[in-house]
Design an enzyme around this catalytic site. Structure first.
Site, short mmCIF file in Angstrom:
data_model
loop_
_atom_site.label_atom_id
_atom_site.label_comp_id
_atom_site.label_asym_id
_atom_site.label_seq_id
_atom_site.Cartn_x
_atom_site.Cartn_y
_atom_site.Cartn_z
N ASN A 106 44.65 33.62 52.17
CA ASN A 106 46.02 33.78 52.43
C ASN A 106 46.52 32.49 53.91
OD1 ASN A 106 47.08 35.05 50.48
ND2 ASN A 106 47.44 36.63 51.44
N HIS A 166 41.15 44.12 50.90
CA HIS A 166 42.41 43.29 50.54
C HIS A 166 42.06 42.82 49.05
CE1 HIS A 166 45.00 39.47 50.67
NE2 HIS A 166 45.87 40.46 50.32
N SER A 214 47.72 43.00 53.82
CA SER A 214 47.49 41.54 53.50
C SER A 214 47.87 40.88 54.78
CB SER A 214 48.44 41.07 52.21
OG SER A 214 49.63 41.30 52.50
N GLU A 244 38.80 40.83 49.61
CA GLU A 244 38.22 40.57 50.80
C GLU A 244 38.09 41.90 51.66
OE1 GLU A 244 40.75 36.53 52.17
OE2 GLU A 244 41.82 38.36 52.01
#
Length: 683
Positions: free
Chosen positions: A190, A140, A119, A152
């Site tokens: 993120n 991800h 991540s 992702e």
């Protein structure tokens, strides 16, 4: 299901969840960890989650058993030798991950793709530990990976096109919504979500407001269920602190964790959520949080990290936000959004000044979104409807873009066939119901009619094109989606594919030619059965009825389409033999029996149990809609396709003016059962 065998390394919460989801979707999984104790704990986690699903009615006991049986759990890494893909979900440390992939590189066959669930680390840095950088990629997953649909997919600069395509396919095979993201800090989601959390702590530090007020303002601004402090308590404050530190190191000091966040992590504390909510502080809080998200989201598009569309999909699918950052900018106002970003940029070192947002604000025009993706492979133009968070529902913008993409593909000398497919787990879940509701409530029903007429025009183009048109029915299709599929010259389905017409339960009728085309293919009685009851037509039933050309595995779709295109067009309205197993339904929906059921009476010459069941099903449907459907199907039997289309359009104004239509459509957005009032009640 596919013959792919997937390895998952790491039986903790993430790895166990990934393995569970793969197995749920009928893929064979080898789950590996360092010792038998960790492996067993992972299996127990999966079993517990599945049991919870059984208790909630999501799975049956049989499905739980089948899922567990597809998972081979072991501490022997040698068992991964021949898998097609290995997904790593171990401790977030470069040396730990690198050491694992060095080991796997020696063990696994050359065909095996390696995927890291990192991540925060660069995918390229982990790939360097292997001799197969071309077959190395990031996947991800978002927590909980058995429930959250977003993945992702992160290729690095040396990842091959074949690896990307195969990874995206495997993602689709286990019903994930995959977005393609550049190998960069925080990837797409993120990158703006972690600062959203961190900036909330800065607001607290600055004394702008207390925790309950910041949480409440954030929930109202972003239309989310939990505020940032409550979210951090649930997911863990150390994750927010660690992610902020990483982003700060890789991007700028703006991302550095707030001092108060670091203090809470050091003290192993959670945030206290109690206290008075002071609404007068909401505007300032909203402006700051919007500025944070807007500035970062726009800058990452500037940098090529992700597209506008995928940035928004990430928020809506992965974070469960109602609107993505760019949709929020449109709602907030582009000039206001840019002013807020500029204000934050001037006051904080290391923030962003996005050229994309600046240009859009100067034009003072909302961002537009491209919902149709076009890719040409081996002479086939694949048009993908990319609204997975809305199950690819059709609205005027989508229909307009689909027509433009279709026209461009049809006019290309490079294109022999055109395939239409949906992103995510659905084909197309009908027309956008909120659009219909808005038109009714604003007394603009003529817009519904215009939208439907335009849809008919496009669908007829698909049906009569000199290029072979194919619908790829992988997953759910409802209403207008099923009508889109039936308008194509061919339908290729997977076992996940289905057709259904739920309109009678919404107080309306299928208005885009679906019942017209089925009427000309399988006859009026079966058409009435499927349209009036809303019963799902599974892929294999559709194949028996010759509504579908082929039912194949997802990985065989492209080859099947190429074969169909080479054969050329054929008459989809040719006569066919209907399976004898459906004779009872044909009898039940004879005109005489339909009239009986519309009056609440049981049909004649039908098994009593079936008769009672059908009457009960129809009792929950809109009575005006049922009568209209029956009338239209009767008249369309002898109509040409063009005549049948005009007939459907003629009935639209009257059906959308009924109170039943409004009640049914609104109820569908709340999950409640509509109250139908019947004849004579108009909006």
């Amino acid at each position: 299901m596919a013959n792919y065998k997937i390895g998952v390394v790491g039986a903790g919460n993430m790895g166990a969840g990934i393995a569970q989801k793969l197995a749920q979707e009928e893929l064979d999984v080898i789950l590996v960890d360092m010792n038998d104790e960790k492996v067993q704990k992972g299996l127990e986690t999966i079993s517990s989650t599945l049991t919870e699903g059984v208790e909630r009615g999501i799975f049956t006991e049989e499905q739980k058993t089948e899922t567990l049986n597809r998972i081979y759990a072991t501490s022997k890494f040698d068992d991964l030798t021949s898998v097609d893909l290995v997904i790593e979900a171990v401790f977030e440390d470069l040396k730990v991950k690198g050491s694992l992939f060095q080991k796997l590189d020696d063990l696994c066959e050359s065909k095996t793709i390696f995927a890291t669930n990192t991540s925060s680390l660069f995918v390229k840095d982990i790939a360097q530990f292997t001799q197969r950088p071309d077959r190395f990629i990031g996947m991800h997953y978002f927590y909980h990976p058995a429930k959250n649909r977003l993945v992702e997919v992160i290729p690095h600069e040396n990842t091959s096109k074949e690896t990307i395509e195969k990874t995206m396919l495997i993602g689709k095979l286990h019903n994930k919504t995959c977005i393609l993201v550049k190998d960069s800090p925080g990837f797409a989601v993120n990158r703006y979500f972690v600062p959203f959390l961190n900036e909330s702590v800065h607001l607290l530090e600055e004394g702008v407001a207390n925790i309950p007020t910041i949480d409440a303002a954030a929930k109202e601004a972003f239309e989310i269920g939990m505020g940032p402090f409550e979210l951090m308590n649930v997911t863990g404050l150390p994750i927010a602190e660690h992610s902020s530190s990483y982003l700060s190191k890789e991007i700028s000091e703006f991302y550095a964790p707030a001092a108060l966040l670091k203090e809470k992590v050091n003290n192993n504390d959670n945030w206290p959520l109690e206290g008075e909510i002071v609404e007068q502080h909401f505007p300032f809080i909203k402006k700051r949080l919007f500025a944070t998200v807007f500035g970062i989201a726009a800058s990452q598009v500037d940098e090529g990290v992700a597209s506008i569309e995928d940035t928004d999909i990430g928020a809506k699918v992965g974070l469960k936000w109602k609107l993505g950052p760019f949709e929020l900018m449109n709602k907030y106002g582009l000039e206001e959004a840019y002013e807020a970003v500029e204000e934050l940029n001037e006051s904080r070192v290391g923030f962003h000044d996005s050229s994309l947002l600046k240009e859009q604000a100067q034009k003072n025009q909302p961002f537009s979104f491209q919902f149709i993706q076009t890719e040409i492979k081996n002479g086939i133009a694949y048009l993908t409807i990319n609204r997975p968070e809305a199950m690819n529902a059709l609205n005027p913008v989508v229909v307009e873009q689909l027509e433009q993409a279709f026209d461009q593909a049809e006019s290309s000398d490079k294109v022999k066939g055109i395939a239409i497919q949906g992103a995510g787990k659905s084909f197309v879940a009908g027309a956008d119901i909120n659009f219909f509701i808005d038109c009714i409530e604003n007394n603009q029903i003529e817009k519904n009619v215009a939208f439907t007429r335009k849809g008919h025009y496009l669908f007829r183009k698909l049906e009569t094109s000199n290029k072979v048109t194919v619908a790829v029915l992988d997953g759910l299709s409802l209403g207008g989606g099923s009508e889109l599929a039936l308008a194509c010259q061919h339908i290729v389905a997977t076992n996940q594919g289905s057709l259904a017409f739920p309109e009678s339960g919404l107080g309306i009728y299928p208005g885009l030619g679906g019942m017209l085309r089925m009427n000309h293919q399988i006859g009026e009685e079966l058409t009435k059965y499927f349209v009036m009851t809303g019963k799902t037509i599974r892929a294999n039933t559709a194949l028996e009825l010759q509504l579908v050309s082929d039912v194949v595995e997802m990985e065989d779709i492209e080859a099947t389409i190429e074969t169909i295109v080479e054969k050329g067009t054929e008459d989809k309205y040719k006569e066919r033999e209907i399976p004898a197993s459906l004779d009872s339904l044909i009898e039940a929906f004879s005109e005489e029996n339909v009239q009986k059921m519309l009056n609440g009476e049981k049909p004649k010459n039908v098994d009593p149990e079936l008769a009672e069941k059908l009457v009960k099903i129809l009792s929950y449907k809109g009575p005006i809609a049922l009568k209209t459907i029956n009338d239209l199907i009767n008249k369309q039997v002898s109509d040409s396709i063009e005549e049948g289309i005009e007939l459907e359009l003629d009935y639209l104004m009257s059906i959308f003016k009924t109170q039943d239509a409004l009640n049914g459509l609104v109820a569908s957005t709340t999950g409640s059962r509509p109250e139908f009032v019947g004849e004579g009640k108009k909006v």
